[in-house]
Design a protein around this motif. Structure first.
Motif, PDB file in Angstrom:
ATOM      1  N   PHE A 237      73.886  19.874  21.360  1.00 23.63           N
ATOM      2  CA  PHE A 237      73.828  18.869  22.420  1.00 23.63           C
ATOM      3  C   PHE A 237      74.975  19.102  23.402  1.00 23.63           C
ATOM      4  O   PHE A 237      76.126  19.262  22.970  1.00 23.63           O
ATOM      5  CB  PHE A 237      73.983  17.458  21.848  1.00 23.63           C
ATOM      6  CG  PHE A 237      72.918  17.095  20.845  1.00 23.63           C
ATOM      7  CD1 PHE A 237      71.661  16.655  21.267  1.00 23.63           C
ATOM      8  CD2 PHE A 237      73.162  17.203  19.478  1.00 23.63           C
ATOM      9  CE1 PHE A 237      70.684  16.328  20.336  1.00 23.63           C
ATOM     10  CE2 PHE A 237      72.180  16.874  18.547  1.00 23.63           C
ATOM     11  CZ  PHE A 237      70.929  16.441  18.980  1.00 23.63           C
ATOM     12  N   VAL A 238      74.656  19.108  24.688  1.00 24.54           N
ATOM     13  CA  VAL A 238      75.690  19.137  25.725  1.00 24.54           C
ATOM     14  C   VAL A 238      75.435  17.956  26.648  1.00 24.54           C
ATOM     15  O   VAL A 238      74.291  17.751  27.085  1.00 24.54           O
ATOM     16  CB  VAL A 238      75.644  20.440  26.555  1.00 24.54           C
ATOM     17  CG1 VAL A 238      76.765  20.446  27.598  1.00 24.54           C
ATOM     18  CG2 VAL A 238      75.737  21.662  25.660  1.00 24.54           C
ATOM     19  N   GLY A 239      76.486  17.182  26.919  1.00 25.63           N
ATOM     20  CA  GLY A 239      76.337  16.037  27.804  1.00 25.63           C
ATOM     21  C   GLY A 239      77.597  15.800  28.598  1.00 25.63           C
ATOM     22  O   GLY A 239      78.676  16.296  28.231  1.00 25.63           O
ATOM     23  N   SER A 240      77.470  15.030  29.664  1.00 24.01           N
ATOM     24  CA  SER A 240      78.642  14.658  30.459  1.00 24.01           C
ATOM     25  C   SER A 240      79.597  13.844  29.594  1.00 24.01           C
ATOM     26  O   SER A 240      80.815  13.952  29.705  1.00 24.01           O
ATOM     27  CB  SER A 240      78.197  13.829  31.662  1.00 24.01           C
ATOM     28  OG  SER A 240      77.494  12.677  31.208  1.00 24.01           O
TER      29      SER A 240
ATOM     30  N   PRO B 148      81.992  22.016  36.346  1.00 19.84           N
ATOM     31  CA  PRO B 148      80.656  21.435  36.180  1.00 19.84           C
ATOM     32  C   PRO B 148      79.817  22.259  35.211  1.00 19.84           C
ATOM     33  O   PRO B 148      79.958  23.483  35.136  1.00 19.84           O
ATOM     34  CB  PRO B 148      80.079  21.483  37.606  1.00 19.84           C
ATOM     35  CG  PRO B 148      81.264  21.513  38.506  1.00 19.84           C
ATOM     36  CD  PRO B 148      82.321  22.270  37.761  1.00 19.84           C
ATOM     37  N   TRP B 149      78.954  21.570  34.475  1.00 21.10           N
ATOM     38  CA  TRP B 149      78.072  22.243  33.524  1.00 21.10           C
ATOM     39  C   TRP B 149      77.057  23.120  34.261  1.00 21.10           C
ATOM     40  O   TRP B 149      76.450  22.709  35.232  1.00 21.10           O
ATOM     41  CB  TRP B 149      77.311  21.211  32.687  1.00 21.10           C
ATOM     42  CG  TRP B 149      76.206  21.836  31.882  1.00 21.10           C
ATOM     43  CD1 TRP B 149      74.862  21.791  32.143  1.00 21.10           C
ATOM     44  CD2 TRP B 149      76.356  22.629  30.717  1.00 21.10           C
ATOM     45  NE1 TRP B 149      74.180  22.508  31.208  1.00 21.10           N
ATOM     46  CE2 TRP B 149      75.060  23.031  30.316  1.00 21.10           C
ATOM     47  CE3 TRP B 149      77.465  23.038  29.968  1.00 21.10           C
ATOM     48  CZ2 TRP B 149      74.848  23.832  29.192  1.00 21.10           C
ATOM     49  CZ3 TRP B 149      77.241  23.831  28.850  1.00 21.10           C
ATOM     50  CH2 TRP B 149      75.956  24.213  28.476  1.00 21.10           C
ATOM     51  N   GLU B 150      76.917  24.345  33.757  1.00 22.22           N
ATOM     52  CA  GLU B 150      75.842  25.205  34.246  1.00 22.22           C
ATOM     53  C   GLU B 150      75.054  25.665  33.045  1.00 22.22           C
ATOM     54  O   GLU B 150      75.637  26.165  32.082  1.00 22.22           O
ATOM     55  CB  GLU B 150      76.406  26.447  34.947  1.00 22.22           C
ATOM     56  CG  GLU B 150      77.094  26.132  36.255  1.00 22.22           C
ATOM     57  CD  GLU B 150      77.747  27.376  36.842  1.00 22.22           C
ATOM     58  OE1 GLU B 150      77.009  28.326  37.131  1.00 22.22           O
ATOM     59  OE2 GLU B 150      78.970  27.385  36.975  1.00 22.22           O
TER      60      GLU B 150
ATOM     61  N   VAL C 234      74.640   4.308  29.713  1.00 23.89           N
ATOM     62  CA  VAL C 234      73.924   5.364  30.445  1.00 23.89           C
ATOM     63  C   VAL C 234      74.775   6.633  30.446  1.00 23.89           C
ATOM     64  O   VAL C 234      75.972   6.589  30.758  1.00 23.89           O
ATOM     65  CB  VAL C 234      73.608   4.928  31.899  1.00 23.89           C
ATOM     66  CG1 VAL C 234      73.019   6.096  32.697  1.00 23.89           C
ATOM     67  CG2 VAL C 234      72.640   3.751  31.887  1.00 23.89           C
ATOM     68  N   ARG C 235      74.159   7.752  30.039  1.00 20.71           N
ATOM     69  CA  ARG C 235      74.846   9.042  30.030  1.00 20.71           C
ATOM     70  C   ARG C 235      73.865  10.121  30.473  1.00 20.71           C
ATOM     71  O   ARG C 235      72.653   9.910  30.485  1.00 20.71           O
ATOM     72  CB  ARG C 235      75.351   9.394  28.610  1.00 20.71           C
ATOM     73  CG  ARG C 235      76.396   8.456  28.041  1.00 20.71           C
ATOM     74  CD  ARG C 235      77.746   8.612  28.719  1.00 20.71           C
ATOM     75  NE  ARG C 235      78.773   7.784  28.074  1.00 20.71           N
ATOM     76  CZ  ARG C 235      78.914   6.465  28.270  1.00 20.71           C
ATOM     77  NH1 ARG C 235      78.090   5.800  29.057  1.00 20.71           N
ATOM     78  NH2 ARG C 235      79.884   5.808  27.652  1.00 20.71           N
TER      79      ARG C 235
ATOM     80  N   GLU D 237      69.278  11.940  32.495  1.00 20.18           N
ATOM     81  CA  GLU D 237      70.101  10.731  32.548  1.00 20.18           C
ATOM     82  C   GLU D 237      69.299   9.570  31.983  1.00 20.18           C
ATOM     83  O   GLU D 237      68.193   9.278  32.472  1.00 20.18           O
ATOM     84  CB  GLU D 237      70.524  10.427  33.988  1.00 20.18           C
ATOM     85  CG  GLU D 237      71.561   9.299  34.034  1.00 20.18           C
ATOM     86  CD  GLU D 237      72.129   9.093  35.425  1.00 20.18           C
ATOM     87  OE1 GLU D 237      73.228   9.603  35.686  1.00 20.18           O
ATOM     88  OE2 GLU D 237      71.455   8.451  36.256  1.00 20.18           O
ATOM     89  N   HIS D 238      69.834   8.944  30.937  1.00 18.28           N
ATOM     90  CA  HIS D 238      69.112   7.888  30.245  1.00 18.28           C
ATOM     91  C   HIS D 238      70.095   6.819  29.774  1.00 18.28           C
ATOM     92  O   HIS D 238      71.291   7.075  29.651  1.00 18.28           O
ATOM     93  CB  HIS D 238      68.411   8.432  28.990  1.00 18.28           C
ATOM     94  CG  HIS D 238      67.422   9.514  29.242  1.00 18.28           C
ATOM     95  ND1 HIS D 238      66.227   9.311  29.892  1.00 18.28           N
ATOM     96  CD2 HIS D 238      67.468  10.840  28.947  1.00 18.28           C
ATOM     97  CE1 HIS D 238      65.569  10.455  29.965  1.00 18.28           C
ATOM     98  NE2 HIS D 238      66.301  11.403  29.407  1.00 18.28           N
TER      99      HIS D 238
END
Lengths: 251, 251
Positions: free
Chosen positions: A185-188, A245-247, A166-167, A151-152
């Motif tokens: 790339f995988v992100g929320s 949710p990401w796993e 922020v993501r 998280e940045h």
């Protein structure tokens, strides 16, 4: 009334991005809503999991729309593909609950960026990759990419983003595939321009124009003017979005 | 005077094939000779290892031409790429002996044919694959392909061929790559339309429309009217030509 989810593949080359444009440019949303308008009962207002820029492609973009049409859901891909131009294809259709939302229900998004790293340019993939002829320092790129995970504040990689920056990035993985560099790339979620600015910065690291440690510095002091150049659109692919949710290790 | 060999990549989508056409259609030879005509001293008459039809691509097509220009050979790719349209790229250039001939000196040619085998069509690869949605009997295709290897009369797979139709096929290999079927062929030479007619016939075998044994029968009684339909051009790639004897396991 029912809500349908579609999964779209599209070639971004001849589109001014996904989203409807005020100036009437050709967009994916525009051609899809025009196709839906020809199905009696459909209310052609489409929402996508993500918004891609002009020239950016999608391998599997989830979208939803509400409709009172009576086309059986298993026939929807073929029915819509007959009405759509060949650079957009419907891969899947399913009925979803009325509160399911392509954008707000998405828990993660996956992008791929393809860089062609060889001496000569390509004819066949000229709309599919970013051609960078100079040799790369692969370990430097891989090390810099790893520091992006977590998280940045991605403000150093944002382009005209009005929201907070922020993501959470779940994965930033670099692999060599033939003569190409594939950046996954995988992100929320992603801020506007984030993937292309991260790729531009990582390529500068790979060419020795900035040290790998620069990336951590950009996350601590998120000034866009300090980030790398924006990589061109044609190498970018929206790969998928997920609604659980990401796993790590999943799709 | 020197003779130069070039290796070309091209996207066949917007070309009426390789060869110059009397009616002035856009061809690879035409745009290449137009580019060469802008280099003082070049004699823009180009000969290729093979002739591809409209819509057929090349990953590495050897060609040659004679020239009195003074461009250093290592700069020729960049110089020509600046003069060529983006759907043709020069990958390599080298000086060859004056009796070296792109077509007559070639000892083997390699082709690839890509079939996309999934339920829905593709937007991104619509000019790169043949989409066949019905499921394939893969072992039947592989068995039928193997019977094509060897020296045979390929008349059942010839299209308007005026020459004799006996050729030697060194390799006919079928592999599953993701959702695609890749058919690889290496031969001393090919009759006109041979690869696309072989692919059309093998796909008919894979869909159960003819038994695998049919292919051996077509080689024994080479009647074109008995062969399968011609596969569409966009799935076909001229991969390479070789100027040493073919050895299994080589490029």
């Amino acid at each position: 009334m029912r809500r349908l989810k579609l999964v779209l593949e599209y070639d971004g080359t001849d589109f001014a991005g996904f989203q409807l444009q005020a100036r009437g440019e050709r967009t994916v949303q525009g051609v899809l809503e025009a196709a839906l308008a020809r199905i009696p009962g459909a209310r052609p207002k489409v929402t996508a999991a993500g918004r891609t820029d002009s020239g950016v492609h999608a391998l599997a973009m989830p979208v939803h729309y509400d409709t009172e049409d009576t086309v059986p859901v298993e026939r929807v891909p073929q029915a819509l593909n007959a009405l759509l131009p060949p650079d957009v294809r419907v891969l899947e259709a399913e009925e979803v609950p009325p509160d399911w939302h392509a954008r707000y229900s998405a828990r993660w998004r996956r992008y791929l960026y393809r860089v062609l790293n060889r001496r000569q340019p390509t004819a066949l993939d000229r709309h599919r990759v970013w051609w960078v002829p100079q040799p790369f320092d692969f370990p430097a790129i891989a090390a810099a990419a790893r520091t992006l995970v977590g998280e940045h504040d991605f403000g150093a990689f944002a382009n005209r983003e009005k929201r907070a920056t922020v993501r959470r990035l779940y994965q930033a993985h670099v692999e060599a595939v033939g003569g190409e560099l594939h950046l996954h790339f995988v992100g929320s979620g992603f801020v506007r321009g984030q993937v292309r600015a991260m790729v531009g910065t990582l390529v500068e690291v790979g060419l020795g124009r900035r040290p790998p440690e620069d990336v951590a510095r950009l996350l601590e002091n998120p000034e866009r003017s300090e980030g790398g150049a924006t990589a061109p659109p044609q190498g970018l692919y929206f790969v998928a979005a997920g609604y659980s949710p990401w796993e790590a290790g999943a799709a």
